[in-house]
Enzyme design. Structure first.
Site, PDB file in Angstrom:
ATOM      1  N   CYS A   1       0.715  -1.185   0.002  1.00 29.74           N
ATOM      2  CA  CYS A   1       0.089   0.028  -0.051  1.00 29.74           C
ATOM      3  C   CYS A   1       0.771   1.380   0.091  1.00 29.74           C
ATOM      4  O   CYS A   1       0.376   2.189  -0.880  1.00 29.74           O
ATOM      5  CB  CYS A   1      -0.915  -0.221   1.173  1.00 29.74           C
ATOM      6  SG  CYS A   1      -0.342   0.056   2.871  1.00 29.74           S
TER       7      CYS A   1
ATOM      8  N   HIS B   1      -2.698   0.926   7.074  1.00 27.56           N
ATOM      9  CA  HIS B   1      -2.843   0.780   5.724  1.00 27.56           C
ATOM     10  C   HIS B   1      -3.228   2.248   5.014  1.00 27.56           C
ATOM     11  O   HIS B   1      -3.618   3.343   5.807  1.00 27.56           O
ATOM     12  CB  HIS B   1      -3.993  -0.005   5.300  1.00 27.56           C
ATOM     13  CG  HIS B   1      -4.468  -0.256   4.015  1.00 27.56           C
ATOM     14  ND1 HIS B   1      -3.740  -1.186   3.151  1.00 27.56           N
ATOM     15  CD2 HIS B   1      -5.697   0.101   3.076  1.00 27.56           C
ATOM     16  CE1 HIS B   1      -4.272  -1.240   2.072  1.00 27.56           C
ATOM     17  NE2 HIS B   1      -5.274  -0.181   1.732  1.00 27.56           N
TER      18      HIS B   1
ATOM     19  N   HIS C   1      -6.291   2.000  -3.842  1.00 23.60           N
ATOM     20  CA  HIS C   1      -5.172   1.427  -2.641  1.00 23.60           C
ATOM     21  C   HIS C   1      -4.609   0.295  -3.383  1.00 23.60           C
ATOM     22  O   HIS C   1      -5.415  -0.501  -4.135  1.00 23.60           O
ATOM     23  CB  HIS C   1      -5.787   1.502  -1.291  1.00 23.60           C
ATOM     24  CG  HIS C   1      -7.110   0.440  -1.103  1.00 23.60           C
ATOM     25  ND1 HIS C   1      -6.997  -0.577  -0.172  1.00 23.60           N
ATOM     26  CD2 HIS C   1      -8.308   0.528  -1.942  1.00 23.60           C
ATOM     27  CE1 HIS C   1      -8.071  -1.116  -0.509  1.00 23.60           C
ATOM     28  NE2 HIS C   1      -8.844  -0.442  -1.265  1.00 23.60           N
TER      29      HIS C   1
END
Length: 198
Positions: free
Chosen positions: A81, A133, A145
């Site tokens: 990510c 994240h 993402h």
């Protein structure tokens, strides 16, 4: 190729896959069948006034959609990510983000969720030991993402899973910085200019 100009029409986002994830434990994620979500026809103030930023992010998504998640990865063989956000800002806007989620969350100005704009970073605490994240906000509660389960994808922030795990939002660059760098020709620095893999 993305063209610039005041009369540029905003491109329509592709189909958005909504993840319905129920976290039972760190190793047991079950994903319900994907459902189509139509983007809102209402234009909110959360979109930057520079169409190239939004259009560039959508074009970048189309190029990277489905690339699998790989911890420490920074290529189309697999990407994580924070690597995806770093690579996106470098290629699209020639702007430098740190390599890790921990460093990216401390870059720029923290903002309220209701003030999100295209190009802002959104952070979540998920899973075992509240792993972090990061994704890039598009508009209308949609963010881009590299998901651990499905790779590079679009998700909705108002999905119960992401709503529950939302942590904070950060504006890493000002509108003027993004506008100055958002150009019809995509910036493509060699991968060697990006931080190395973890």
């Amino acid at each position: 190729m993305i063209t610039g100009g005041c009369g540029l029409t905003r491109p329509t986002p592709p189909e958005i896959v909504d993840e319905s994830i129920h976290q039972q434990d760190a190793d047991n994620l079950s994903i319900e069948p994907a459902q189509q979500i139509a983007p809102s026809p209402v234009q909110h103030e959360e979109t930057r006034d520079v169409p190239d930023v939004y259009a560039g992010l959508l074009a970048h998504f189309n190029e990277w959609q489905g690339v699998p998640y790989r911890l420490g990865g920074l290529s189309k063989k697999g990407i994580d990510c924070s690597g995806f956000t770093q690579l996106t800002f470098a290629r699209l806007f020639d702007l430098s983000l740190p390599r890790t989620t921990d460093a990216q969350v401390n870059t720029g100005q923290e903002i309220q969720r209701k003030k999100l704009m295209t190009g802002d970073l959104v952070f979540f605490k998920t899973g075992w030991q509240r792993q972090k994240h990061v994704g890039i906000y598009l508009q209308d509660q949609v963010f881009l993402h590299a998901s651990t389960s499905r790779g590079v994808m679009l998700s909705r922030m108002d999905n119960p899973y992401w709503q529950k795990h939302f942590w904070k939002a950060v504006r890493p660059f000002t509108e003027l910085q993004l506008a100055a760098q958002a150009a019809p020709d995509q910036h493509n620095p060699p991968e060697s200019q990006l931080s190395g893999e973890l």
